[in-house]
Write a protein that holds these residues in place. Sequence first.
Motif, PDB file in Angstrom:
ATOM      1  N   GLU A 219       5.460  -2.402  -2.641  1.00  0.00           N
ATOM      2  CA  GLU A 219       6.660  -2.792  -1.997  1.00  0.00           C
ATOM      3  C   GLU A 219       6.130  -4.125  -1.355  1.00  0.00           C
ATOM      4  N   LEU A 220       6.610  -5.234  -1.658  1.00  0.00           N
ATOM      5  CA  LEU A 220       6.361  -6.734  -1.068  1.00  0.00           C
ATOM      6  C   LEU A 220       6.793  -6.622   0.366  1.00  0.00           C
ATOM      7  N   ASP A 221       5.807  -6.724   1.267  1.00  0.00           N
ATOM      8  CA  ASP A 221       5.765  -6.561   2.893  1.00  0.00           C
ATOM      9  C   ASP A 221       4.687  -7.153   3.652  1.00  0.00           C
ATOM     10  N   GLY A 222       5.084  -8.413   3.924  1.00  0.00           N
ATOM     11  CA  GLY A 222       4.450  -9.242   4.621  1.00  0.00           C
ATOM     12  C   GLY A 222       3.877  -8.926   6.092  1.00  0.00           C
ATOM     13  N   SER A 223       4.383  -7.673   6.396  1.00  0.00           N
ATOM     14  CA  SER A 223       4.022  -6.910   7.652  1.00  0.00           C
ATOM     15  C   SER A 223       2.790  -6.081   7.514  1.00  0.00           C
ATOM     16  N   PHE A 224       2.475  -5.961   6.201  1.00  0.00           N
ATOM     17  CA  PHE A 224       1.312  -4.954   5.732  1.00  0.00           C
ATOM     18  C   PHE A 224       1.257  -3.766   6.482  1.00  0.00           C
ATOM     19  N   PRO A 225       2.603  -2.878   6.152  1.00  0.00           N
ATOM     20  CA  PRO A 225       2.482  -1.630   7.026  1.00  0.00           C
ATOM     21  C   PRO A 225       1.305  -0.611   6.961  1.00  0.00           C
ATOM     22  N   ASN A 226       0.541  -0.578   5.567  1.00  0.00           N
ATOM     23  CA  ASN A 226      -0.102   0.304   5.217  1.00  0.00           C
ATOM     24  C   ASN A 226      -1.666   0.184   5.671  1.00  0.00           C
ATOM     25  N   HIS A 227      -2.240  -1.227   5.234  1.00  0.00           N
ATOM     26  CA  HIS A 227      -3.314  -1.570   5.442  1.00  0.00           C
ATOM     27  C   HIS A 227      -3.617  -2.974   5.655  1.00  0.00           C
ATOM     28  N   PRO A 228      -4.482  -3.802   5.914  1.00  0.00           N
ATOM     29  CA  PRO A 228      -4.681  -5.227   5.893  1.00  0.00           C
ATOM     30  C   PRO A 228      -4.981  -5.625   4.449  1.00  0.00           C
ATOM     31  N   ALA A 229      -4.411  -6.428   3.841  1.00  0.00           N
ATOM     32  CA  ALA A 229      -4.263  -6.724   2.390  1.00  0.00           C
ATOM     33  C   ALA A 229      -5.953  -7.426   2.169  1.00  0.00           C
ATOM     34  N   ASN A 230      -6.896  -7.181   2.656  1.00  0.00           N
ATOM     35  CA  ASN A 230      -8.344  -7.401   2.561  1.00  0.00           C
ATOM     36  C   ASN A 230      -9.264  -6.611   1.874  1.00  0.00           C
ATOM     37  N   PRO A 231      -9.373  -6.396   0.702  1.00  0.00           N
ATOM     38  CA  PRO A 231     -10.328  -5.249   0.110  1.00  0.00           C
ATOM     39  C   PRO A 231     -11.884  -5.730   0.533  1.00  0.00           C
ATOM     40  N   LEU A 232     -12.076  -6.849   1.008  1.00  0.00           N
ATOM     41  CA  LEU A 232     -13.383  -6.845   1.174  1.00  0.00           C
ATOM     42  C   LEU A 232     -14.127  -6.106   2.259  1.00  0.00           C
ATOM     43  N   GLU A 233     -13.050  -5.687   2.964  1.00  0.00           N
ATOM     44  CA  GLU A 233     -13.498  -4.993   4.229  1.00  0.00           C
ATOM     45  C   GLU A 233     -13.529  -3.292   3.661  1.00  0.00           C
ATOM     46  N   PRO A 234     -14.506  -2.378   3.590  1.00  0.00           N
ATOM     47  CA  PRO A 234     -14.413  -1.025   3.158  1.00  0.00           C
ATOM     48  C   PRO A 234     -13.389   0.073   3.476  1.00  0.00           C
ATOM     49  N   GLU A 235     -13.059  -0.070   4.778  1.00  0.00           N
ATOM     50  CA  GLU A 235     -11.850   0.722   5.294  1.00  0.00           C
ATOM     51  C   GLU A 235     -10.652   0.427   4.414  1.00  0.00           C
ATOM     52  N   ASN A 236     -10.525  -0.802   3.899  1.00  0.00           N
ATOM     53  CA  ASN A 236      -9.310  -0.992   3.357  1.00  0.00           C
ATOM     54  C   ASN A 236      -9.282  -0.592   1.924  1.00  0.00           C
ATOM     55  N   LEU A 237     -10.314   0.005   1.473  1.00  0.00           N
ATOM     56  CA  LEU A 237     -10.382   0.623  -0.093  1.00  0.00           C
ATOM     57  C   LEU A 237     -10.215   2.145   0.094  1.00  0.00           C
ATOM     58  N   ARG A 238     -10.208   2.930   1.250  1.00  0.00           N
ATOM     59  CA  ARG A 238     -10.147   4.095   1.178  1.00  0.00           C
ATOM     60  C   ARG A 238      -8.938   4.891   0.694  1.00  0.00           C
ATOM     61  N   ASP A 239      -7.954   4.299   0.621  1.00  0.00           N
ATOM     62  CA  ASP A 239      -6.554   4.924   0.152  1.00  0.00           C
ATOM     63  C   ASP A 239      -6.791   4.883  -1.420  1.00  0.00           C
ATOM     64  N   LEU A 240      -7.231   3.764  -1.792  1.00  0.00           N
ATOM     65  CA  LEU A 240      -7.587   3.590  -3.399  1.00  0.00           C
ATOM     66  C   LEU A 240      -8.558   4.472  -3.898  1.00  0.00           C
ATOM     67  N   GLN A 241      -9.774   4.544  -3.159  1.00  0.00           N
ATOM     68  CA  GLN A 241     -10.732   5.432  -3.743  1.00  0.00           C
ATOM     69  C   GLN A 241     -10.223   7.112  -3.759  1.00  0.00           C
ATOM     70  N   ALA A 242      -9.527   7.229  -2.883  1.00  0.00           N
ATOM     71  CA  ALA A 242      -8.986   8.636  -2.637  1.00  0.00           C
ATOM     72  C   ALA A 242      -7.816   8.893  -3.689  1.00  0.00           C
ATOM     73  N   ALA A 243      -7.207   8.024  -4.029  1.00  0.00           N
ATOM     74  CA  ALA A 243      -6.118   7.868  -5.404  1.00  0.00           C
ATOM     75  C   ALA A 243      -6.737   8.195  -6.579  1.00  0.00           C
ATOM     76  N   VAL A 244      -7.690   7.505  -6.750  1.00  0.00           N
ATOM     77  CA  VAL A 244      -8.626   7.386  -8.128  1.00  0.00           C
ATOM     78  C   VAL A 244      -9.215   8.894  -8.420  1.00  0.00           C
ATOM     79  N   ILE A 245      -9.728   9.425  -7.284  1.00  0.00           N
ATOM     80  CA  ILE A 245     -10.135  10.648  -7.220  1.00  0.00           C
ATOM     81  C   ILE A 245      -9.148  11.774  -7.627  1.00  0.00           C
ATOM     82  N   LYS A 246      -7.961  11.670  -6.796  1.00  0.00           N
ATOM     83  CA  LYS A 246      -6.743  12.542  -6.967  1.00  0.00           C
ATOM     84  C   LYS A 246      -6.184  12.568  -8.270  1.00  0.00           C
ATOM     85  N   HIS A 247      -5.982  11.554  -8.560  1.00  0.00           N
ATOM     86  CA  HIS A 247      -5.288  11.356 -10.090  1.00  0.00           C
ATOM     87  C   HIS A 247      -6.259  11.524 -11.409  1.00  0.00           C
TER      88      HIS A 247
END
Length: 472
Positions: A219-247
């Motif tokens: 969802e396009l949302d410039g308020s970034f409600p889920n996490h900052p859109a900066n994948p260089l920071e490891p904490e911003n990759l956690r949701d993706l890492q969990a989803a890769v494992i889950k699926h």
Amino acid sequence: MTSEQNKNFDLSASFKAYDVRGIVGESITAEIVEAVGAAFIDVLGLEGETVLVGGDMRPSSPEFSQAFANGAARRGANVQLLDLISTDELYYACGALNAAGATFTASHNPAEYNGIKMAKAGAQPISSESGLKEIQVLAEQYLNEGSIPAAAVRGQIGVRDVLRDYSEYLRQLVDLSGSRPLKIVVDAGNGMAGLTTPAVLGNKLLPALPFEIIPLYFELDGSFPNHPANPLEPENLRDLQAAVIKHGADIGLAFDGDADRCFVIDEKGEPVSPSAITGMVARREIARAQASGEETPVIIHNLLTSKAVPELVAKDGGRAVRTRVGHSFIKAVMAEEGAVFGGEHSAHFYFRDFWNADTGMLAAMHVLAALGEQDGPLSELGRQYEPYVSSGEINSEIDDKAGAVERVRLDFQNDDVEIDHMDGSTFSAKDGSWWFNLRPSNTEPFLRLNAEAKDLPTMEKIRDRVLALVRA
């Protein structure tokens, strides 16, 4: 623009080396943007020409796009509004249509920011050394005078959608139709990849590819409600890492806010380093260039990428060229050398076939192609490109940065090392077992350390020794 007495505009806080970034309503406003749009036309001599203007999903982007268009039209340029675009879509449009352009984005910066990335026709970069400073000075003049002079003929403002053309162009560069089926989790971080991923990799505009795409935060949302859109920071990759494992996915892709950078996660949820991605894409681009008759294709890499990159390039019959950090340097050397590809440790990837500009989506497509044409998992494929152990970038807040570097130099002077000063100071063991770079930040009180070694104990020993000296 409204005329007010005694205004004294100084835009130096928002005009950076490569783009414009500021806090909305403070250092970047519609009034300022309109003046920048006018100055852009004048400095680049674009009266009577077509210019392209788009923006990302930040709430202020539509208003700023219109203000920039108004300023440009007032100075006699014809404007095509591209509406919602990723930054690499702007580069595509500037290249394919041979027109100058601007997009409103603050990339991975927080929600209160917006900014402008500008390019000349052919997607040539504009930096403080190639017009940005002059644009700032002229915009300040218009603002302080309280008006923008009208051109003899006001330009027209129209609308153009380039998403389909952009998607078709990328699919021509990397044919993914023959890939084995892949399950891909994509974290768009509520940024522009939420628009471009379904268009390029999905079936929204073009025929379906053999991929199952699992969307995260499309969802396009410039308020970034889920996490900052900066994948260089490891904490911003956690949701993706969990989803890769889950699926049970084959790969995860994370894009930054304006989708010009892409980070890759393997099927185990582990990051694949941008250096490994650089090596993987370099191998494919060297082979493609050689197949079309190019004898020794050139690959660009900045000095913080793994030394595995130049080693692999040489082994594959290419020529590696090392540069300073920063996209204006990379793009300039790409053009000078006729390089086929360039990569940075920060996950910016540049392609000759993309007007030497950076595009996260095209890099992601090359990785998908490499993964999809063989049967092994990404963790095994990636390991071929990561023979060394890296510290990642470690920042130390230091007032006397030069003094800290000198302490390190004195401590290492009896070691068998070579030191070069291309960008900061790079210390390399002559036996090839390790290297590290210390770079002072130009904008923050940080000294940045990047270290790499043949194994983990060696890397940790060098890292800890340098940090102890730096932070003494």
